[in-house]
Design an enzyme around this catalytic site. Structure first.
Site, short mmCIF file in Angstrom:
data_model
loop_
_atom_site.label_atom_id
_atom_site.label_comp_id
_atom_site.label_asym_id
_atom_site.label_seq_id
_atom_site.Cartn_x
_atom_site.Cartn_y
_atom_site.Cartn_z
N ASP A 1 0.86 -1.19 0.00
CA ASP A 1 0.00 0.00 0.00
C ASP A 1 0.89 1.24 0.00
O ASP A 1 1.38 1.66 -1.06
CB ASP A 1 -0.92 -0.09 1.23
CG ASP A 1 -1.94 1.02 1.28
OD1 ASP A 1 -2.16 1.69 0.26
OD2 ASP A 1 -2.54 1.24 2.36
N THR B 1 5.74 -0.83 5.17
CA THR B 1 5.99 -2.13 5.80
C THR B 1 7.10 -2.89 5.06
O THR B 1 8.08 -3.31 5.66
CB THR B 1 4.70 -2.98 5.84
OG1 THR B 1 3.68 -2.22 6.48
CG2 THR B 1 4.91 -4.29 6.59
N LEU B 2 6.94 -3.04 3.74
CA LEU B 2 7.93 -3.80 2.98
C LEU B 2 9.29 -3.11 2.97
O LEU B 2 10.33 -3.77 3.03
CB LEU B 2 7.44 -4.06 1.56
CG LEU B 2 6.57 -5.31 1.42
CD1 LEU B 2 6.04 -5.44 0.00
CD2 LEU B 2 7.34 -6.57 1.79
P1 IMP Z 1 1.88 -0.41 3.75
O1 IMP Z 1 2.89 -0.46 4.87
O2 IMP Z 1 1.08 0.85 3.76
O3 IMP Z 1 2.41 -0.79 2.40
O4 IMP Z 1 0.75 -1.45 4.12
C1 IMP Z 1 0.97 -2.78 4.29
C2 IMP Z 1 0.12 -3.32 5.41
O5 IMP Z 1 -1.05 -2.55 5.65
C3 IMP Z 1 -0.35 -4.68 4.99
O6 IMP Z 1 0.50 -5.66 5.51
C4 IMP Z 1 -1.75 -4.78 5.54
O7 IMP Z 1 -1.72 -5.43 6.79
C5 IMP Z 1 -2.21 -3.35 5.74
N1 IMP Z 1 -3.17 -2.92 4.68
C6 IMP Z 1 -2.95 -2.02 3.68
N2 IMP Z 1 -4.04 -1.87 2.90
C7 IMP Z 1 -4.98 -2.70 3.43
C8 IMP Z 1 -6.34 -3.01 3.06
O8 IMP Z 1 -6.92 -2.51 2.08
N3 IMP Z 1 -6.98 -3.90 3.85
C9 IMP Z 1 -6.40 -4.51 4.93
N4 IMP Z 1 -5.13 -4.26 5.30
C10 IMP Z 1 -4.43 -3.36 4.57
#
Ligand code: IMP
Ligand code: MG
Length: 186
Positions: free
Chosen positions: A105, A109-110
């Protein structure tokens, strides 16, 4: 209490489509790592269902470990920087690492977990996500293996949760609008 499936407003990816794509992803991974062993690192809780199904489509040898990360509280948008709750125990020095998450997203996190893994001295690091929401990146990050690109909407099911609920749904869908921020979970 209603059954979780009744709370879904719209299906984004069906169960059959997920199954078909998983077979393809497994083949892509088998090919990419032919003749090698891969250390699969699952970011949990979100990736548990995806990883459980995906590794059974992988025929090359693997080692499996998990890292527990939390970046959401009971809301549909990130409220904190990714927090490492439980670390990787597998020795990744010299390993070919495949890091797997449910969804890419903002990329936080990654990006954070990739940094941690790189400090462990792997021979290589690739990433795999079931879903890629391309519109919301706050750090530059692209995954090497992507299941589906989806629009920027909050989805649940197939491991993805809202307040730890709906992970068991076999499909990926959008919750009914009135359920996305119920007052009792605020
Ligand atoms: P990032 O760190 O924003 O890339 O988000 C990654 C983490 O956010 C994922 O491992 C999910 O646990 C959570 N996440 C992001 N988008 C969604 C969604 O649409 N539904 C549920 N969890 C989400
Ligand atoms: Mg989550």
């Amino acid at each position: 209490m209603t059954a979780p499936i009744e709370d879904i407003d719209k299906i984004v990816v069906t169960e059959a489509t997920i199954r078909k794509r998983l077979t393809e992803l497994g083949e892509e991974i088998n090919l990419a790592y032919e003749g090698r062993e891969v250390a699969v690192i699952a970011i949990i809780n979100g990736a548990i269902i995806f990883v459980a199904d995906l590794i059974r489509q992988i025929s090359i040898p693997i080692q499996l470990d998990c890292i527990r990360v939390s970046s959401y509280r009971d809301e549909t948008s990130p409220v904190q920087a990714p927090e490492i709750i439980d670390r990787i125990r597998l020795d990744l020095a010299g390993a070919d690492v495949l890091l797997i998450d449910d969804i890419l997203d903002t990329g936080n996190t990654l990006a954070r977990v990739s940094e941690i893994i790189k400090e462990m001295g792997p021979a290589s690091l690739k990433t795999c996500v079931l879903l890629d929401k391309h519109t919301k990146r706050s750090v530059e990050f692209e995954a090497d293996f992507v299941g589906f690109k989806i629009p920027d909407e909050f989805v649940v099911g197939y491991g993805l949760d809202f307040a730890e609920r709906y992970r068991q749904l076999p499909l990926i869908g959008i919750l009914k609008p009135e359920l996305q921020n119920p007052p009792e979970w605020a």
